[in-house]
Design an enzyme around this catalytic site. Structure first.
Site, PDB file in Angstrom:
ATOM      1  CE  LYS A   1      -4.482  -1.087   1.861  1.00  0.00           C
ATOM      2  NZ  LYS A   1      -5.625  -0.688   3.082  1.00  0.00           N
ATOM      3  CG  HIS A   2       1.211   6.199   1.270  1.00  0.00           C
ATOM      4  ND1 HIS A   2       0.814   6.478   0.548  1.00  0.00           N
ATOM      5  CD2 HIS A   2       1.547   7.472   2.086  1.00  0.00           C
ATOM      6  CE1 HIS A   2       1.978   7.879  -0.115  1.00  0.00           C
ATOM      7  NE2 HIS A   2       1.787   7.425   1.514  1.00  0.00           N
ATOM      8  CG  ASN A   3       4.996   1.759   5.810  1.00  0.00           C
ATOM      9  OD1 ASN A   3       5.395   2.201   5.277  1.00  0.00           O
ATOM     10  ND2 ASN A   3       4.923  -0.074   6.304  1.00  0.00           N
TER      11      ASN A   3
END
Length: 319
Positions: free
Chosen positions: A276-278
């Site tokens: 995801k975003h991480n």
């Protein structure tokens, strides 16, 4: 320039800085800390890696601080002189000038230019994650002569608008800065407490304490990453690497990658599977390898060119 505490209370400042120190103690490499005075405040920089190495500047995600690079820093600093900068106006160790804060995108360019000047860095390779990715791309488009290569990791906006859910979750967290809203916001983006990983828990602690205690200048707080126009992106000739998790939640990852590929003239990009975003934390091995391959590609080419020039000079001298 008026220098005041960047925190709402002394107790909040003490709690935040103690947690920041705890995360930095988990960095796997030694580092030094430098403070650079600028018109917009005192910029805090963490420096590591060989002094003779090419300069590599890191700009962190929103409220994440330079501590977020803990999973990546060992790889990045092996051959490069790394400068991890706490973005001005964001929670961290940089202290904003509340009399003259950053007010717009142009101010971010001026701030980073002054910071690089203070570090005696004329030209750099630049990595930006999330909010830092928007700051980095904005800088590269405005001052391309100072950027050797640009690496954008899950950049905020830039190519596609950020979804409304991000804004709503962020507003709720700002209005009600409690642990639940902070962890919920981060968890939605894939940033969670991972068993056996002390860095993830400490970073969540630091993020929450920053939201709760840091005195972000209101002028800076209202600056949101923007989508750049076709015309702006088409004139950028700096080599760009764009990496986005295939499960990105803040915008459509595939559309973002496709638009960047269509408009940027010197471009590489990929979706990082299962992230995801991480992805800088959850899939750091993939991210680090791609960033270093991208950096070293030019470096090897430059070394080959320099070697060819040396050989040519030797041949000329022999003749």
């Amino acid at each position: 320039m008026t220098q005041t505490s960047a925190f709402k209370t002394p107790e909040g400042e003490a709690a935040y800085l103690a947690t920041y120190e705890a995360v930095m103690n988990l960095w796997p490499v030694p580092y030094e800390e430098i403070e650079i005075p600028t018109r917009f405040g005192i910029t805090h920089v963490f420096v590591t890696g060989p002094k003779e190495g090419p300069p590599l500047v890191l700009l962190h995600g929103m409220s994440m601080t330079s501590a977020m690079w803990a999973p990546n820093i060992a790889d990045f600093s092996k051959d490069y002189r790394v400068y991890a900068i706490d973005v001005m106006g964001q929670p961290g160790k940089s202290v904003p000038n509340y009399d003259d804060p950053i007010r717009d995108a142009a101010d971010f360019v001026a701030w980073l230019s002054e910071t690089l000047n203070g570090l005696n860095l004329a030209r750099i390779s630049l990595v930006g994650m999330s909010y830092g990715g928007w700051v980095a791309l904005n800088f590269a488009m405005t001052a391309p002569e100072r950027v050797h290569k640009l690496m954008l990791l899950s950049p905020g906006a830039c190519f596609q608008p950020i979804v409304k859910q991000f804004m709503l979750r962020g507003m709720l967290m700002s209005m009600i800065p409690i642990r639940f809203t902070s962890d919920s916001f981060m968890g939605w983006m894939g940033i969670k407490d991972t068993p056996g990983d002390p860095v993830s828990r400490r970073l969540l602690d630091l993020f929450y304490l920053g939201v709760k205690h840091f005195r972000m200048p209101p002028e800076t707080a209202f600056i949101m990453p923007a989508v750049f126009s076709d015309e702006e992106l088409q004139v950028l000739h700096v080599p760009v690497l764009l990496l986005i998790g295939d499960g990105e939640v803040i915008y459509d990852a595939a559309k973002t990658l496709a638009r960047a590929r269509r408009l940027l003239t010197n471009f590489e990009g990929d979706l990082v599977p299962g992230s995801k975003h991480n992805m800088c934390g959850s899939h750091y091995q993939i991210v680090d390898a791609r960033v270093l391959d991208f950096l070293n590609e030019n470096r090897k080419s430059r070394e080959r060119n320099e070697g060819s020039e040396d050989m040519l000079r030797e041949r000329i001298q022999v003749k």
